[in-house]
Write a protein that holds these residues in place. Structure first.
Motif, PDB file in Angstrom:
ATOM      1  N   GLY A 157       0.605  -1.174  -0.411  1.00  0.00           N
ATOM      2  CA  GLY A 157      -0.356   0.180   0.532  1.00  0.00           C
ATOM      3  C   GLY A 157       0.579   1.403   0.036  1.00  0.00           C
ATOM      4  N   SER A 158       2.242   0.602  -0.813  1.00  0.00           N
ATOM      5  CA  SER A 158       3.138   2.096  -0.890  1.00  0.00           C
ATOM      6  C   SER A 158       2.306   3.670  -1.478  1.00  0.00           C
ATOM      7  CB  SER A 158       4.018   1.884  -0.866  1.00  0.00           C
ATOM      8  OG  SER A 158       5.120   2.825  -0.780  1.00  0.00           O
ATOM      9  N   ALA A 159       1.532   4.125  -1.413  1.00  0.00           N
ATOM     10  CA  ALA A 159       0.756   5.240  -2.557  1.00  0.00           C
ATOM     11  C   ALA A 159       2.879   5.437  -3.484  1.00  0.00           C
ATOM     12  CB  ALA A 159       0.286   6.426  -2.114  1.00  0.00           C
ATOM     13  N   GLY A 160       3.200   5.951  -2.639  1.00  0.00           N
ATOM     14  CA  GLY A 160       4.260   7.159  -2.969  1.00  0.00           C
ATOM     15  C   GLY A 160       6.187   6.325  -3.775  1.00  0.00           C
ATOM     16  N   GLY A 161       5.475   5.073  -3.593  1.00  0.00           N
ATOM     17  CA  GLY A 161       6.990   4.448  -3.609  1.00  0.00           C
ATOM     18  C   GLY A 161       7.423   4.078  -4.797  1.00  0.00           C
ATOM     19  N   SER A 162       8.475   4.778  -5.089  1.00  0.00           N
ATOM     20  CA  SER A 162       9.178   4.653  -6.400  1.00  0.00           C
ATOM     21  C   SER A 162      10.093   3.175  -7.475  1.00  0.00           C
ATOM     22  CB  SER A 162      10.228   6.133  -6.318  1.00  0.00           C
ATOM     23  OG  SER A 162      11.144   6.139  -5.082  1.00  0.00           O
ATOM     24  N   GLY A 163       9.958   2.461  -6.452  1.00  0.00           N
ATOM     25  CA  GLY A 163      10.652   1.092  -5.971  1.00  0.00           C
ATOM     26  C   GLY A 163       9.896   0.167  -7.363  1.00  0.00           C
ATOM     27  N   GLY A 164       9.680  -0.695  -6.859  1.00  0.00           N
ATOM     28  CA  GLY A 164       8.946  -2.102  -7.419  1.00  0.00           C
ATOM     29  C   GLY A 164       9.620  -3.335  -7.312  1.00  0.00           C
ATOM     30  N   GLY A 165      11.361  -3.195  -6.736  1.00  0.00           N
ATOM     31  CA  GLY A 165      11.673  -4.516  -6.340  1.00  0.00           C
ATOM     32  C   GLY A 165      12.494  -4.763  -8.046  1.00  0.00           C
ATOM     33  N   VAL A 166      13.452  -4.200  -8.760  1.00  0.00           N
ATOM     34  CA  VAL A 166      13.056  -4.296  -9.774  1.00  0.00           C
ATOM     35  C   VAL A 166      14.668  -3.972 -10.630  1.00  0.00           C
ATOM     36  CG1 VAL A 166      10.842  -4.107 -11.395  1.00  0.00           C
ATOM     37  CG2 VAL A 166      12.313  -1.856 -10.730  1.00  0.00           C
ATOM     38  N   ALA A 167      15.588  -3.027  -9.615  1.00  0.00           N
ATOM     39  CA  ALA A 167      16.529  -3.055  -9.877  1.00  0.00           C
ATOM     40  C   ALA A 167      17.479  -4.851 -10.008  1.00  0.00           C
ATOM     41  CB  ALA A 167      17.400  -2.712  -8.427  1.00  0.00           C
ATOM     42  N   GLY A 168      18.435  -5.068 -10.398  1.00  0.00           N
ATOM     43  CA  GLY A 168      19.059  -6.189 -11.363  1.00  0.00           C
ATOM     44  C   GLY A 168      18.417  -6.476 -12.560  1.00  0.00           C
ATOM     45  N   GLU A 169      17.394  -6.372 -12.549  1.00  0.00           N
ATOM     46  CA  GLU A 169      15.964  -7.174 -13.270  1.00  0.00           C
ATOM     47  C   GLU A 169      16.326  -5.838 -14.884  1.00  0.00           C
ATOM     48  OE1 GLU A 169      13.216  -9.605 -11.848  1.00  0.00           O
ATOM     49  OE2 GLU A 169      12.934  -8.280  -9.977  1.00  0.00           O
ATOM     50  N   GLU A 170      17.416  -5.954 -15.738  1.00  0.00           N
ATOM     51  CA  GLU A 170      16.572  -4.795 -17.010  1.00  0.00           C
ATOM     52  C   GLU A 170      15.703  -5.582 -17.722  1.00  0.00           C
ATOM     53  OE1 GLU A 170      20.021  -3.945 -20.636  1.00  0.00           O
ATOM     54  OE2 GLU A 170      20.323  -5.336 -19.098  1.00  0.00           O
ATOM     55  N   LYS A 171      15.404  -6.608 -17.970  1.00  0.00           N
ATOM     56  CA  LYS A 171      14.494  -7.245 -18.861  1.00  0.00           C
ATOM     57  C   LYS A 171      13.947  -8.256 -17.987  1.00  0.00           C
ATOM     58  CE  LYS A 171      17.625  -6.800 -22.929  1.00  0.00           C
ATOM     59  NZ  LYS A 171      18.348  -7.314 -24.340  1.00  0.00           N
ATOM     60  N   GLY A 172      12.345  -8.249 -19.038  1.00  0.00           N
ATOM     61  CA  GLY A 172      11.698  -9.329 -18.059  1.00  0.00           C
ATOM     62  C   GLY A 172      11.500  -9.594 -16.556  1.00  0.00           C
ATOM     63  N   GLY A 173      12.126  -8.728 -15.713  1.00  0.00           N
ATOM     64  CA  GLY A 173      11.496  -8.790 -14.346  1.00  0.00           C
ATOM     65  C   GLY A 173      10.109  -9.553 -14.042  1.00  0.00           C
ATOM     66  N   GLY A 174      10.000 -10.402 -13.664  1.00  0.00           N
ATOM     67  CA  GLY A 174       8.512 -10.706 -13.308  1.00  0.00           C
ATOM     68  C   GLY A 174       8.543 -11.721 -12.343  1.00  0.00           C
ATOM     69  N   SER A 175       9.654 -11.409 -11.293  1.00  0.00           N
ATOM     70  CA  SER A 175       9.607 -12.317 -10.090  1.00  0.00           C
ATOM     71  C   SER A 175       8.741 -12.027  -9.703  1.00  0.00           C
ATOM     72  CB  SER A 175      10.510 -12.625  -9.700  1.00  0.00           C
ATOM     73  OG  SER A 175      11.612 -11.148  -9.142  1.00  0.00           O
ATOM     74  N   ASP A 176       7.885 -10.485  -9.409  1.00  0.00           N
ATOM     75  CA  ASP A 176       7.280  -9.955  -8.014  1.00  0.00           C
ATOM     76  C   ASP A 176       5.874  -9.311  -9.230  1.00  0.00           C
ATOM     77  OD1 ASP A 176       6.396  -8.301  -5.799  1.00  0.00           O
ATOM     78  OD2 ASP A 176       7.047  -6.333  -6.453  1.00  0.00           O
ATOM     79  N   VAL A 177       5.272 -10.136  -9.907  1.00  0.00           N
ATOM     80  CA  VAL A 177       4.162 -10.324 -10.816  1.00  0.00           C
ATOM     81  C   VAL A 177       3.677 -11.293 -10.224  1.00  0.00           C
ATOM     82  CG1 VAL A 177       3.511 -10.720 -12.949  1.00  0.00           C
ATOM     83  CG2 VAL A 177       5.179  -9.187 -12.981  1.00  0.00           C
ATOM     84  N   GLU A 178       1.722 -10.699  -9.962  1.00  0.00           N
ATOM     85  CA  GLU A 178       0.823 -11.456  -9.129  1.00  0.00           C
ATOM     86  C   GLU A 178      -0.466 -11.269 -10.427  1.00  0.00           C
ATOM     87  OE1 GLU A 178      -0.379 -11.146  -5.557  1.00  0.00           O
ATOM     88  OE2 GLU A 178       1.566 -11.194  -4.750  1.00  0.00           O
ATOM     89  N   VAL A 179      -1.014 -12.524 -10.648  1.00  0.00           N
ATOM     90  CA  VAL A 179      -2.141 -12.186 -11.383  1.00  0.00           C
ATOM     91  C   VAL A 179      -3.845 -12.821 -10.572  1.00  0.00           C
ATOM     92  CG1 VAL A 179      -3.132 -13.243 -13.870  1.00  0.00           C
ATOM     93  CG2 VAL A 179      -1.127 -12.417 -13.444  1.00  0.00           C
ATOM     94  N   LEU A 180      -4.012 -11.829 -10.644  1.00  0.00           N
ATOM     95  CA  LEU A 180      -5.643 -11.974 -10.294  1.00  0.00           C
ATOM     96  C   LEU A 180      -6.725 -12.592 -10.864  1.00  0.00           C
ATOM     97  CD1 LEU A 180      -4.538  -9.273  -8.353  1.00  0.00           C
ATOM     98  CD2 LEU A 180      -6.410 -10.260  -6.880  1.00  0.00           C
ATOM     99  N   TYR A 181      -7.170 -13.506 -11.490  1.00  0.00           N
ATOM    100  CA  TYR A 181      -7.867 -13.620 -12.685  1.00  0.00           C
ATOM    101  C   TYR A 181      -9.939 -14.078 -11.285  1.00  0.00           C
ATOM    102  CZ  TYR A 181      -7.799 -19.217 -10.973  1.00  0.00           C
ATOM    103  OH  TYR A 181      -7.652 -20.106  -9.837  1.00  0.00           O
ATOM    104  N   GLY A 182     -11.048 -13.939 -12.796  1.00  0.00           N
ATOM    105  CA  GLY A 182     -12.892 -13.890 -12.053  1.00  0.00           C
ATOM    106  C   GLY A 182     -13.045 -14.684 -12.694  1.00  0.00           C
TER     107      GLY A 182
END
Length: 552
Positions: free
Chosen positions: A296-321
């Motif tokens: 719930g970080s409204a002002g966060g500038s990151g996202g944990g993608v440092a070191g993932e120049e291409k295709g950084g998908g380790s922090d990806v979640e997908v919800l379905y309904g």
């Protein structure tokens, strides 16, 4: 069924009028027969298979978004290094992993933001929007072919028109069947999948088994469930199938572009909605920066993608309904890293993340921040907390920060509705108004509220939430989250409603000319929220066109 039925009828008539033994048709007729039957069979699309491929396409689109952000962080770090100032944090305290080398193309692209409406930050368009849509559409086309009606936000003509096979081939450099799964080149001089480190569907076929029916017993916390989570046990039932010609897929490759530009990454989503005869029946909501969304970080500038120049998908979640006639599906999946060998593994996650439990105590909402007008979020509307009235219902309102007249009119009318309800009931109802960026993010919060209001709750502690979305959004913004919300309401046994500001259904007619939600959208969960939803529509109907008049 029509083509098969017509052919069978012809054969029956022929046999009925023949006095001789049946004669095998010539080879060319048998071949035509087989082609017609195959075409009929292919026309019937299993909904859960379609949604599964959409989920897989969505995680690849999310990986593109993360890749673009990683390049942006790298460009900013390089600029900081040359100026002698500390680089901005990427969210995990790590370096960029490649020595900070910045290509001219990276710098040029990631520093460019276009605006569909001049000067309006809500109309921002970045490299991530176009590249994510290209990946999503090429993935879906690779499995479902040319006749699937797809309407994407970032189409070439800017109208959101459906993209057919010929337009796909022109845009992506596809050459018939040989390049159907994402070929080796496109008209920009390089393959989009290789460019962002995302596996093409030819290299890694789309999964068709990610979505399956939810267990009502598990959702309700019965013996078959695990902590009340709906995707903890999934019964084997036959999923619905629909004619391909009556399905429309709406794609918003990056909902929350303004928030992406501003670094509020927890609000960013990738949306793929499926409608059948004008009704959303399935939705995929991708979270490219899932940890930020949970925190719930409204002002966060990151996202944990440092070191993932291409295709950084380790922090990806997908919800379905999916909310179909005889079957409902609801779940949250941890997506594999696109950079992992063989794509890695998908993982089942609880639909309601533990971070959302903090909302029960009145904490600021996930991916939102309290507005100045709601500084006393847990206090009564137009009332004195010490006047002896009984504690009433708290309504979570997810809204935006724009000065649009219809949003202001709806907010004022809602305050009046809740205040009147407090007076008539002798209970002090409260409004917790939260600014939440992105249409999909607002609606997801309503769906999570439905889940939180069911799991371990009593009738007195039912959660109530309402998303107020002024006009300006389009079908691709609302189709996917609406289907997800309806599925959550069904699985958790909660009341809910989805209408425009005047109580009518949102329109999904499958054409590029009618995609604007020009009467806004209201989406609610919880019995009191549904009641106030209806009363709000009544007040706005009384106002008519005055809803859109600017106040002096």
């Amino acid at each position: 069924d029509t083509c098969c039925g017509a052919n069978n009828a012809t054969m029956s008539a022929s046999n009925a009028t023949s006095n001789s033994d049946p004669v095998d048709p010539p080879p060319e007729d048998r071949k035509k027969d087989k082609e017609e039957k195959d075409a009929c069979a292919e026309d019937q699309v299993p909904l859960y298979a379609l949604l599964s491929t959409a989920a897989d396409a969505c995680r690849r689109g999310c990986a593109v978004i993360r890749s673009v952000h990683a390049k942006r962080v790298k460009v900013a770090a390089g600029a900081s290094a040359s100026s002698g100032t500390p680089p901005p944090s990427s969210g995990d305290g790590e370096g960029d992993g490649d020595g900070g080398v910045i290509s001219p193309s990276d710098e040029a692209e990631t520093m460019t933001v276009e605006y569909k409406v001049s000067g309006d930050p809500r109309s921002a368009l970045t490299e991530a929007d176009g590249a994510s849509q290209e990946v999503v559409l090429r993935c879906l086309r690779s499995r479902w072919g040319d006749r699937l009606n797809i309407i994407g936000e970032e189409d070439e003509d800017g109208s959101g028109g459906g993209i057919g096979a010929e337009e796909d081939k022109k845009k992506n450099g596809e050459k018939g069947e040989e390049n159907k799964g994402g070929g080796d080149s496109d008209d920009d001089g390089g393959d989009v999948f290789a460019r962002y480190g995302v596996p093409s569907p030819s290299a890694e076929p789309l999964r068709e088994d990610l979505v399956s029916p939810s267990s009502a017993a598990a959702a309700a916390g019965g013996d078959e469930g695990d902590d009340g989570e709906p995707n903890s046990k999934r019964p084997k039932t036959s999923p619905p199938t629909y004619p391909l010609s009556e399905l429309v897929v709406y794609v918003d490759p990056m909902d929350g572009t303004r928030e992406f530009v501003e670094g509020r990454l927890g609000n960013v989503q990738c949306l793929i909605g499926v409608t059948y005869r004008g009704r959303p029946v399935g939705g995929i909501v991708g979270l490219p920066f899932a940890s930020e969304a949970r925190q719930g970080s409204a002002g966060g500038s990151g996202g944990g993608v440092a070191g993932e120049e291409k295709g950084g998908g380790s922090d990806v979640e997908v919800l379905y309904g999916a909310d179909a006639e005889s079957s409902t599906a609801l779940g949250r999946l941890g997506a594999p890293s696109s950079a992992a060998a063989g794509g890695g593994e998908w993982s089942d996650l609880p639909f309601l993340p533990s971070a959302a439990e903090g909302e029960k105590s009145g904490a600021p909402a996930e991916n939102g921040e309290a507005t100045d007008s709601a500084a006393a979020a847990a206090t009564a509307v137009e009332g004195d907390a010490g006047n002896g009235e009984k504690k009433g219902v708290e309504l979570l309102v997810l809204s935006g920060d724009s000065a649009k007249p219809d949003l202001q009119a709806a907010t004022s009318a809602l305050n009046s509705v809740v205040s009147s309800s407090s007076s008539s009931s002798g209970r002090q109802h409260t409004i917790n108004c939260v600014v939440a960026g992105g249409c999909g993010n607002k609606v997801l919060r309503v769906a999570l509220s439905a889940a939180a209001g069911c799991v371990g709750a009593t009738a007195e502690s039912e959660r109530n939430a309402l998303a107020v979305v002024p006009r300006g959004t389009c079908s691709w913004d609302t189709a996917a989250p609406t289907a997800l919300l309806r599925a959550a309401l069904s699985v958790y046994g909660m009341k809910g409603n989805v209408t425009d500001f005047f109580g009518d259904d949102l329109v999904y007619d499958g054409t590029a000319e009618n995609v604007l939600n020009n009467k806004g959208a209201l989406l609610s969960s919880g019995s009191m929220a549904v009641e106030w939803h209806g009363e709000l529509c009544g007040k706005l109907m009384e106002m008519g066109d005055k809803v859109y008049e600017k106040k002096s």
